[in-house]
Structure formats: C-alpha cells, structure tokens
Design a protein around this motif. Structure first.
Motif, PDB file in Angstrom:
ATOM      1  N   ILE A   9       0.579  -1.300   0.416  1.00  0.00           N
ATOM      2  CA  ILE A   9      -0.036  -0.205  -0.090  1.00  0.00           C
ATOM      3  C   ILE A   9       1.415   1.598  -0.239  1.00  0.00           C
ATOM      4  CG2 ILE A   9      -1.660   0.991   1.589  1.00  0.00           C
ATOM      5  CD1 ILE A   9      -2.831  -1.284   2.266  1.00  0.00           C
ATOM      6  N   ILE A  10       2.005   1.474   1.080  1.00  0.00           N
ATOM      7  CA  ILE A  10       2.504   2.409   0.500  1.00  0.00           C
ATOM      8  C   ILE A  10       3.803   2.842  -0.434  1.00  0.00           C
ATOM      9  CG2 ILE A  10       4.889   3.159   1.967  1.00  0.00           C
ATOM     10  CD1 ILE A  10       4.045   1.436   4.791  1.00  0.00           C
ATOM     11  N   VAL A  12       2.374   2.049  -3.550  1.00  0.00           N
ATOM     12  CA  VAL A  12       1.433   2.136  -4.285  1.00  0.00           C
ATOM     13  C   VAL A  12       0.470   3.559  -4.506  1.00  0.00           C
ATOM     14  CG1 VAL A  12      -0.868   2.067  -4.760  1.00  0.00           C
ATOM     15  CG2 VAL A  12       0.279   0.029  -5.018  1.00  0.00           C
ATOM     16  N   LEU A  13       0.783   4.073  -2.986  1.00  0.00           N
ATOM     17  CA  LEU A  13       0.732   4.841  -2.218  1.00  0.00           C
ATOM     18  C   LEU A  13       1.616   6.597  -2.993  1.00  0.00           C
ATOM     19  CD1 LEU A  13      -1.110   5.151   0.763  1.00  0.00           C
ATOM     20  CD2 LEU A  13      -2.097   6.148  -1.564  1.00  0.00           C
ATOM     21  N   THR A  14       3.099   6.297  -3.152  1.00  0.00           N
ATOM     22  CA  THR A  14       4.032   6.678  -3.616  1.00  0.00           C
ATOM     23  C   THR A  14       4.381   6.550  -4.986  1.00  0.00           C
ATOM     24  OG1 THR A  14       5.161   5.709  -1.536  1.00  0.00           O
ATOM     25  CG2 THR A  14       6.571   6.901  -2.665  1.00  0.00           C
ATOM     26  N   PHE A  16       1.643   6.646  -6.934  1.00  0.00           N
ATOM     27  CA  PHE A  16       1.251   7.639  -7.244  1.00  0.00           C
ATOM     28  C   PHE A  16       1.135   8.532  -7.110  1.00  0.00           C
ATOM     29  CE2 PHE A  16      -3.592  10.022  -6.589  1.00  0.00           C
ATOM     30  CZ  PHE A  16      -3.730   9.825  -7.631  1.00  0.00           C
ATOM     31  N   GLU A  17       1.689   9.242  -5.894  1.00  0.00           N
ATOM     32  CA  GLU A  17       1.586  10.425  -5.426  1.00  0.00           C
ATOM     33  C   GLU A  17       3.547  10.891  -6.779  1.00  0.00           C
ATOM     34  OE1 GLU A  17       4.396  12.610  -2.423  1.00  0.00           O
ATOM     35  OE2 GLU A  17       3.886  10.817  -2.075  1.00  0.00           O
ATOM     36  N   ILE A 171      -2.261  14.545  -0.802  1.00  0.00           N
ATOM     37  CA  ILE A 171      -2.141  13.741  -1.412  1.00  0.00           C
ATOM     38  C   ILE A 171      -1.205  12.753  -0.766  1.00  0.00           C
ATOM     39  CG2 ILE A 171      -1.288  11.476  -2.978  1.00  0.00           C
ATOM     40  CD1 ILE A 171      -3.291  12.007  -4.947  1.00  0.00           C
ATOM     41  N   SER A 172       0.035  14.446  -0.417  1.00  0.00           N
ATOM     42  CA  SER A 172       1.424  13.702   0.227  1.00  0.00           C
ATOM     43  C   SER A 172       1.357  14.211   1.613  1.00  0.00           C
ATOM     44  CB  SER A 172       1.752  15.434  -0.367  1.00  0.00           C
ATOM     45  OG  SER A 172       2.598  14.893  -1.833  1.00  0.00           O
ATOM     46  N   PHE A 174      -1.616  12.848   2.839  1.00  0.00           N
ATOM     47  CA  PHE A 174      -1.891  11.811   3.369  1.00  0.00           C
ATOM     48  C   PHE A 174      -1.049  10.927   3.203  1.00  0.00           C
ATOM     49  CE2 PHE A 174      -3.762   7.639   2.375  1.00  0.00           C
ATOM     50  CZ  PHE A 174      -4.649   7.586   2.681  1.00  0.00           C
ATOM     51  N   ASN A 175       0.186  10.497   2.432  1.00  0.00           N
ATOM     52  CA  ASN A 175       0.845   9.526   2.221  1.00  0.00           C
ATOM     53  C   ASN A 175       2.094   9.603   3.464  1.00  0.00           C
ATOM     54  OD1 ASN A 175       1.954   7.042   1.053  1.00  0.00           O
ATOM     55  ND2 ASN A 175       3.398   8.511  -0.267  1.00  0.00           N
ATOM     56  N   PHE A 178       0.038   8.381   6.578  1.00  0.00           N
ATOM     57  CA  PHE A 178      -0.001   6.583   6.482  1.00  0.00           C
ATOM     58  C   PHE A 178       1.175   5.483   6.771  1.00  0.00           C
ATOM     59  CE2 PHE A 178      -0.564   2.501   3.719  1.00  0.00           C
ATOM     60  CZ  PHE A 178      -2.459   2.219   4.811  1.00  0.00           C
TER      61      PHE A 178
END
Length: 485
Positions: A9-10, A12-14, A16-17, A171-172, A174-175, A178
């Motif tokens: 998850i980390i 994927v979020l990274t 995407f960001e 998003i940054s 939030f990332n 998280f």
C-alpha cells in the motif's frame, strides 16, 4: 494485516504521488512552452509584417525571404498541435479553452494560404500590388491569432496549477501520515518479537508464544530461521569433517589444471612444428615439380616423411601419456618375456647394432599384474638410454636389473650415455623436457609417462647421476602391481 500488504500500500501510494507530481510538472512546463512558442509566433509575425510593409518601396519581391518568414510563423502552431494530447484536449474542453487548438489549426491554414499567394506571384498569376495587399492581411491575421491564443493557454495553465498543486500536497500529506502509522506498526511488531526472543523463556514456552502472538511474515521468518539454524548446525558438523578433504581435492585440482595448461601449450607447440615444416616442404615440392626438378622434390618428400615420423612419435607419446589414466587388464608378468618383446619391437634397439645389453632378472614369473604399465616403464627407460647415448663411447651399454624382495620389485635401468644435468634434476619428470635436443628429437614425454605409471602403481622412482650416464631405480610394491589405485 500482513507486513507485505502494508508495504505494498505504501509503495502504491508513493508511486501514485510521484506520478501525479511528475505529470503536473510536465503539464506546467508544457504550458510554459506554449507561451514561449506564442512569443516566437508573435516575433516572426512582426518580422513578416515589417517585410511586407517594405515591399511597396522595393523594386523586386524577395519571395525566398518571405517564404522563410511564413514557414517560421507556421512552425509555432504546428509544434503546439504536436504537444497537445487527448488528455489535454479533454481538460481544455471541460474548462472551455479548446478553441486554442482551433486557433493553431487556423493559423496553419492562414500560413499555407500566404505561401500559396507567393507561389501564384512567382508564376505571374498575381500582381505585386495584389500580393502586398493580401500579405498585409495575412500579417494582421497572424498577429490576431497570437493575441487570441494567449488567453486560453493562460487559463489552462492556471487551471492545472490551481487543481493539481493542492491535490499533490493533499496526497503527499496523507501519504506521510499513512507511512508513519504503518512504519510504527511494523516497528512495534518487530520490537515485540525481538523482546520475546530475548526474554530467556524455555524453548517450549517460547515456541508457544510465537505461535500465539506472532503472525504474518514474522512468524514465517522465525519458523524458517529455526529450520535453517538446525540445518546449519548439521552442516557445520559435516563441513568440519569435509574441510580437510576439500583442501586436498582443491590442491589436487589446482595441480591438475596447471599440468593440463602446460601440457596443452607444449603439445600444441610441438605439434605445430612438424606441420609448419611439412607445409613449407609441400610448397617447395610444388615448385620443384613445376620446374621439372624431381631430384629436389624427392629429397623434400624424404624430409616430409621424416617430419611425419616425428609427428607420429609425438602423437603416440601423447596417447601413451593419456592412457596412463586408464586401467588395463591383469595378466601374467614374465619379466624376461617383457624385455624380449621390448627389444624386438624397439626401433632404437634394432637400428643401433653397437648397443650392448646386460640384463639380470631375479624375480618370480608367476605374478599377475598390470603388464602394459610395467612394459611402458621399462620400454621408455631403455629407449631413453639408447637415444641419449654418448657419441664418444664406442659401445652403448644398457644394464637392466630386475629383482624381487619380500614386499617389492626393484627395476634398475643404467646406461653410460650423456646423462642428465644435475641442475635439472627437479625437471626430469616434467612433460616436454629435452635435455639434449641436438642428440635426439624425442617428444620429451617418455619420463613423464614413466612417472605416471609409477605413481599409479604406488611406486617410487629415483634418479642416480653416475660419473658416466644415469641410473633409474623403480621400486614397486607387490600389492600395487595386481591392484588398481
């Protein structure tokens, strides 16, 4: 949740960001590029307008320069259209700035129309005054297109900046939050497991705690580590017993590799000599035949035969050396029969009538063993004694003494030949060693073959430098004669 899922998850979020940030930067830079292209368009339009204004006072129309200026004007909208993709058109349609694309297409059409006017003028289909009038209108159109193009591009870039930058920041943040929570969760799990392992609990209690309190990859890791540790303890015990054997095998392989490399180099070198000589002699024979000189041709053929005999002897020696690694059948060993066979088939013995043999055999004839190996040992020692005879001696004397002891056989071959230089004693059994090359052109493998056979039979060979000649003493254990090593 498993650690791998949290990490995924980390990631994927990274990703995407990062992707969104890069896309935003790219789009903003693209907007800046559009502004730059529009500035160039405005510049070339102004230059074109000036050039058209000067046509009224000019005697001739420089269509080449005008065409170049129009093409420069057309290049800017062409490049703009090349940079606009489907996503850009979608966004521009939503915010009402898509007409910027239409302006680029119109500008290209206007430029093409201006180029067409120049072509008509060059073909005398259009007068100078009409050309100037039409080109002035085109110049004003280009300037108007630039002015109209600026606002939709500015609005589009502003929309991207107002929308994407806050989104990227959100998003940054939030990332980061998280990732912090996930990292703390993973760290606490690892710390708890380490504390459990350091607690000093009995093995049974520790295993129960692991089963109840540890899950996911950590539990799998501990189970694999336990299994691996058990295997490592077993392997350590086995390895300690194999270390000495591995060292011995490594040393043996190293020596074998060195010997093989030396053998390959020397063998190829010695094989190349006769072949090169034969090749040259064949060329001489061809020249002699063409010249009708059969006498020289016949002489060269004789030389080729001599080179081929040398090559054949070398190949046979190499084969004999390679055969030392192969076991042979056990047969009856009759020492006198072996010596007689050697004397009958040895060309060195048959061609040298002034060789005197003195042989003494005090050994039983009911021994069963490796007859071929023993024969090659004696044959090579006797052959060397004759090859390296001393020309100063009227008679070449070769003494052979075979005796039997309680547990060994002793073979002694002594001669009154040239002998071996004492300084080269350590090299006697090396491959391709020739200590008197002017006397004999042997392969240099004879004594190496002898040493191989003696080692196979677990024997010992000694060299004694005499005042006149050399004596080789071979001692063979009785058991090794009838057993393979």
């Amino acid at each position: 949740m498993r650690i791998s899922c949290k990490l995924m998850i980390i990631v994927v979020l990274t990703m995407f960001e990062i992707s969104l940030t890069l896309w935003s930067m790219f789009e903003i830079s693209k907007g800046a590029k559009f502004h730059q292209l529009n500035s160039l368009h405005l510049k070339y339009s102004a230059e074109f307008f000036v050039a058209v204004s000067e046509l009224s006072d000019a005697d001739q129309v420089d269509t080449v320069s005008l065409r170049e200026l129009i093409i420069n004007v057309r290049n800017q909208p062409t490049e703009c259209l090349a940079k606009v993709n489907l996503l850009n058109k979608f966004i521009m349609r939503q915010i009402g700035t898509l007409h910027a694309v239409d302006l680029c297409e119109k500008d290209i059409r206007d430029a093409n129309q201006a180029l067409s006017l120049l072509t008509q003028f060059e073909q005398e289909q259009l007068s100078k005054s009409a050309l100037i009038s039409e080109l002035k209108f085109s110049a004003q159109t280009f300037k108007l297109n630039s002015t109209l193009f600026e606002k939709p591009i500015t609005d589009t870039v502003a929309f991207v900046m107002r929308t994407m930058i806050p989104l990227v920041i959100t998003i940054s943040v939030f990332n980061i939050i998280f990732i912090t929570l996930m990292s703390r969760n993973i760290s606490n799990s690892i710390k708890g497991t380490i504390a459990m392992l350091e607690s000093g609990s009995p093995a049974e209690r520790l295993e129960t705690n692991i089963q109840e309190k540890v899950s996911g990859e950590l539990k799998t890791l501990l189970e694999v580590a336990k299994k691996r540790l058990t295997q490592e303890l077993l392997m350590t015990e086995v390895n300690s017993k194999l270390e000495s054997l591995v060292e011995q095998r490594t040393l043996s392989l190293t020596r074998a590799n060195d010997e093989l490399a030396q053998f390959a180099y020397r063998a190829s070198h010695d094989l190349k000599g006769p072949l090169s000589s034969t090749k040259r002699l064949c060329e001489f024979i061809l020249q002699d035949i063409q010249a009708g000189d059969l006498k020289n041709a016949s002489s060269d053929v004789a030389k080729i035969q001599k080179q081929m005999k040398k090559l054949e002897d070398l190949v046979m020696s190499i084969l004999a050396l390679s055969n030392t690694e192969c076991d042979d059948k056990l047969t009856q060993i009759d020492w006198l029969s072996i010596l007689n066979d050697i004397r009958d088939r040895s060309p060195e013995i048959n061609e040298n009538k002034d060789v005197q043999f003195e042989q003494t055999v005090n050994a039983s004839t009911d021994t069963v063993g490796h007859r071929i190996r023993i024969t090659q040992i004696l044959e090579n020692l006797i052959s060397n004694a004759i090859k390296y005879r001393d020309p100063a001696e009227a008679k070449s004397i070769v003494k052979i003494n075979i005796s039997e002891q309680a547990n060994t056989f002793t073979l002694v071959v002594e001669d009154n030949g040239l002998g071996i230089p004492v300084a080269h004693t350590d090299e006697i059994f090396h491959m391709f060693k020739r200590f008197h090359p002017r006397v004999s052109s042997g392969s240099g493998l004879g004594l190496a073959i002898v040493k191989k056979h003696v080692d196979y039979l677990k024997g010992v060979i000694l060299v004694n430098h005499l005042d006149k000649g050399t004596a080789f003493t071979v001692t063979l254990p009785k058991g090794s004669i009838s057993e393979t090593s």
